[in-house]
Design an enzyme around this catalytic site. Structure first.
Site, PDB file in Angstrom:
ATOM      1  N   CYS A 137       0.850  -1.186   0.000  1.00 38.71           N
ATOM      2  CA  CYS A 137       0.000   0.000   0.000  1.00 38.71           C
ATOM      3  C   CYS A 137       0.881   1.228   0.000  1.00 38.71           C
ATOM      4  O   CYS A 137       1.816   1.324   0.790  1.00 38.71           O
ATOM      5  CB  CYS A 137      -0.861  -0.006   1.254  1.00 38.71           C
ATOM      6  N   ARG A 183       7.784  -9.180  -4.873  1.00 43.25           N
ATOM      7  CA  ARG A 183       8.124 -10.599  -4.924  1.00 43.25           C
ATOM      8  C   ARG A 183       8.314 -11.083  -3.495  1.00 43.25           C
ATOM      9  O   ARG A 183       9.275 -10.717  -2.821  1.00 43.25           O
ATOM     10  CB  ARG A 183       9.409 -10.788  -5.757  1.00 43.25           C
TER      11      ARG A 183
END
Lengths: 387, 387, 387, 387
Positions: free
Chosen positions: A222, A316
């Site tokens: 976020c 990732r």
């Protein structure tokens, strides 16, 4: 409590998860005696952990598995799963696209409209396999798909926006979702969020929320704080909203749980949030690392698809073990991301807390784990930099 | 002292070792005049430093050497040394296994049961070579092996758990160790820990502890804070527990030393802990770097073996010199990890402290050695990054 | 002002140079009107900057050059220059030895005794070339070589120890230097240091100091804090010692300058120290980067040679320009390490300070230049890490 | 509010942009309802964002484009554009020169004198293409070129120095610019800056400023803090100066906007500055990344050319999209540097602020986004360091 930050403005100091630590008291407890049960709406669960309504985290299979393991997963009704009959190739494209093309691809993929039939189908798939069908939509999505969700027999409905409030001003052409009306209309418990303040929490509970999600801006995927300047550290947000819950309970006898959502990565983070007053937590990235997760080792924010203002990042996270290992162990990693239930029970034992309500009362210290020169050097060496 | 971290919760600010510095006063002292003697149980030692009961740090040979050099080493009765008649090949496997297989290997190796005969043998080996036989066990291990340890003639018994308390709730099938009874039953002084609060320190002293270990969560090979959210910075923990020691002494005339344990790396760290009230310190990683250490240049936490919740990490610390160099010099490194006694004496001289009691009274400043942009740049250059 | 860091201990918050910034007031000034003159002992200098008595910084040539340019350099009488008739090959060995052999080499090189004849010779070399002969020794060196220094006609004598105090306890076999007697005996002004407190500053002034050096532990080539736990941030040290100077002046009419020593790297650092109360500064590493510096682009601490407790580190600082560029410009670097006088004048102009006394009164803000996530990312990119 | 930083000195805590976050209130708003209009002098603009008067940011074309898009760009009259009839090859040299030759090249390029004819020509070029001709000069430049600027019909005149004050002491040979006289003499509104204090803001408004620029030392391409020690964090500076604006308005009925200048990189930064009291912002590096920017992906400070004291650095910022994308979207980056208007509107909507005046009143929290160990590790992994 107000600090003068300049002649014309005061501010309040707010605290984040990394700034606190839990302090043992006079009693300890065998972890096996720690009771982690909690209740949301009419549903009791052994583990107070909910998997986030994110496309890299929850699909039908994950929702079913999480239910079986004693936790809960929320399916995003406005994500890949309800836009594409076969989400597999879509998810593969997301996890293999280059970093520079990611935002563009997301904007393209999420331009395809949500198919109401798929909403129905996904809910039924979860229920047919014995799972708890917890679903999520934005306020606009809730208006559009509420009836379908109700008819499909979902068990819990999460209505989530970056900030949800009972006083939303909309253009005249739009009718904002009346949250109180919506809670009354729905046959299942409705959980509302996210919010970060005492007042909004209280208003949402008065509007009929069966749970309130707490947290704006602190999550890993976020970027609200960078893009909008908005974000309140979780510790303060949770403590404020927990106070609203307690006051609402005192007044009405109705106990509405609050759920810390965003920025939690390790078992320690979960323990801290509960110690600050949360009844449960919602987490994304730890589950995105499960072998069963739909994200193939990637995790991305659901705010990304906006063609106006893409937020969120694809990270990732890797695949580190099975969902069961992550949730219930045995742990094969020692960094706090495996066996979250075991961590919670051990922490409760160490702190002498018999149940979640006692865990909410343990002592907290402000103890910033800030970086010092020595730690950076050590870290750099561990990363193989320098000699 | 309580800070409002949110409407529903207050917290106390706690301080860590990296946040303080010692301030010289009006008097200085030639280092040769600094007296570092201390006493634990009935044993007097020149150097107030104890080597941790960790498998990479203390074996029979290290315990004997440490005794000869004026310090003390504690042998872990539930580690490799008392599970394997020949620990050498085991230690080699630990130091050569790949990072990803480490936790699995540890779980396998520590699954082999402790052999009571080896406990007896190790204690006798230490004593036969003229060493002080200080040994350590968990509360459960203390229950099981207490009698053997007593019969074998150990000099000091450390009973250590992450958090030890006099009020431990256990399942009905278990009988938790009665610490007071245990202290009365044992023929040798019993040191209890770890704890971090005034109240628990006082309770442990009342239970008969001959020493109290202070420190939860701050150590390099300890990941309590990440996994459990638990951990209190050492400076505050030491100062709190030292206050309990002083009050207990005032009341009973019995002076029970407190030992700072965890998170200490340099001579400066040791000086700071004593300046905050510690009588001695327990350190692991600095000794793991000795050529004589059993860890072959590696250091790992003793919490690792848990098959449920592995904590602790294996850190490559390297081998930097002989145990004598590390403890008494001459130093060949300038980073504060060689000649710990020399560092303590020089610090006491600079601060004008004639003995440990005076060193506990020196002035302390809160002076965070936080990272600034400039320092990171400088550090990066030293590490050879950038141009 | 005292903060409770634990039940048994209080501490004071101390501030470092990186934690403050200077705030402009209502008036500005053309830099050409800023008067930077100051006076130490009977010597007036245009630039309030002294080059540290370190072997990589000051030799005879540098002392002469610094005098010509309006500043001052101090020659260390116990360094390479007075141990070796031809210091060139020695300095070359220091700058070419491998990192791992550095401490050993230093211990070897500084084992050669100081030659009194060389002391005399160096002082005369400086004076013959028209330089100000400012020299430095430890208290022990001062005892030994005081008479030689006096006879050789040195202009200023700096007596420096890590911490100098008027109350030093020494073994009976030693007689500690009586600082007051020494100041009376010497024909030239004696500058004493280092200290960090009000009381010691006052005592040193009463003992006859013509200047007091302020700073323990903050320097780049100093590892006191890591090794000994000792070190007080410069801002607080300077402000405390400046208060002693002012009180001493009020009482006696004798104005004794204080000199900030250690941890200063840029023009901004110099400005901040003066703004906190310093009359002048002593700097090492910025001058070690001069093409004329004896260190060949290296800088090392003078505490290193101790065979007991080596402290200090050799840092590759590089050679970035001529001494004149560094001191008076024109600058060819934009990082604050060139044209230190220009920086000071510009800062004084911007802050509206006409002279050093006014500069000592400018407004200061606590404004930590702490690292944030964004800055690390940016820095990492600048260093060429990541993509 | 004053903190004792030492016996002789107090200081005030000042806050920076990275230390705060904005907190949602009880109301939310559809972003389409957020009105971002503001007024500077007699000019109303939809977007409260001004492009800095820097050579890598604004040329004639950029000024015109910014006007068309609802914002504003300021042309530096003492930069490349008014020294060279054809700036293209000059800009190319700046962006291709090696890092080590940069300062030297800048000193050479800016040694060429400003040509009054080019000033006239640039202003007319902007106006002929329908742009708002906002120009900038130092106080000395304003004295020299004021009349030309006035005759050329510029719309807004920014007079900028590192610190501008109404009380500037100059050598007798110079006459400092009388700001009040200058404001009266000019036919167009004059914006003055930069300043950081209440008093100077008030004085500048009394002198007739039509706007006041706020910010000293916090910018990315500004090294004032390192070189001069000067710099006050933006949050405190803005709040202080906003208080002066409000008091001045109360007294005179004349509303003079304040513009936050320096250190702003993302949409979130812009939102925070307005929330602390700014009416508009001036930004450089975000626009330097536009495909249309004259800097070819580089950004450098305007203080660089000084032959005495070069400050500022050239930073490779890259080219990330069109000016329209950066200003009005659609965004293709998710890091807060695209669609600045969209970010502001969304932030206002989330915070329930209908217009800039309401946005200035939203709640602020002190919530440092400090680096923790975990974040550095995460960041390091994202950068591909370690495994």
């Amino acid at each position: 409590m107000d600090i003068q930050i300049g002649r014309g403005k005061t501010a309040r100091r707010a605290y984040g998860i990394d700034e606190i630590a839990l302090i043992p008291g006079n009693r300890t407890l065998d972890p096996s005696l720690a009771d982690t049960k909690w209740r949301i709406g009419n549903i009791e669960r052994e583990i107070p952990i909910i998997a986030s309504a994110m496309d890299g985290v929850v699909d039908v299979r994950m929702a079913v598995l999480l239910s079986e393991l004693g936790a809960l997963g929320v399916l995003n009704l406005e994500g890949i799963q309800c836009r594409y009959a076969d989400p597999q190739p879509i998810l593969e494209r997301i996890s293999t696209v280059g970093k520079d093309e990611f935002v563009g691809l997301m904007q393209e993929l999420y331009a395809k409209p949500v198919e109401p039939k798929l909403i129905e189908q996904r809910i039924q798939e979860i229920k047919q396999q014995g799972g708890i069908a917890a679903v999520s939509a934005t306020p606009i999505g809730a208006t559009k798909y509420g009836e379908i969700v109700a008819n499909a027999g979902a068990d819990l409905f999460f209505v989530q926006a970056t900030v949800v409030s009972t006083a939303h001003l909309a253009p005249e052409s739009q009718t904002p979702l009346d949250l109180a009306q919506f809670c009354r209309d729905m046959p299942m418990p409705v959980i509302l969020g996210n919010c970060v303040t005492y007042d909004v929490t209280l208003n949402l509970m008065k509007a009929g929320a069966a749970g309130v999600l707490v947290g704006i801006g602190p999550g890993a995927a976020c970027t609200s704080r960078g893009v909008l300047g908005i974000g309140i550290p979780q510790v303060t947000a949770i403590a404020d909203c927990a106070a609203a819950r307690d006051d609402y309970y005192q007044e009405t006898g109705n106990y509405v749980p609050i759920i810390a959502d965003g920025g939690l990565i390790t078992g320690g983070d979960i323990c801290k949030c509960i110690a600050c007053g949360a009844d449960g937590v919602m987490i994304g990235s730890p589950f995105a690392r499960a072998a069963e997760a739909p994200g193939n080792g990637y995790h991305w924010g659901m705010a990304t698809p906006s063609p106006i203002l893409p937020r969120g990042t694809r990270i990732r996270v890797g695949t580190t073990g099975s969902l069961e290992q992550i949730l219930r162990g045995p742990a094969q990693l020692d960094d706090g991301t495996h066996n979250l239930l075991g961590a919670l029970k051990t922490s409760m034992g160490t702190l002498g807390a018999k149940d979640i309500k006692e865990m909410q009362q343990v002592e907290v210290a402000i103890a910033p784990s800030l970086l010092t020169e020595g730690k950076v050097y050590q870290k750099a060496q561990q990363l193989g930099m320098g000699k």
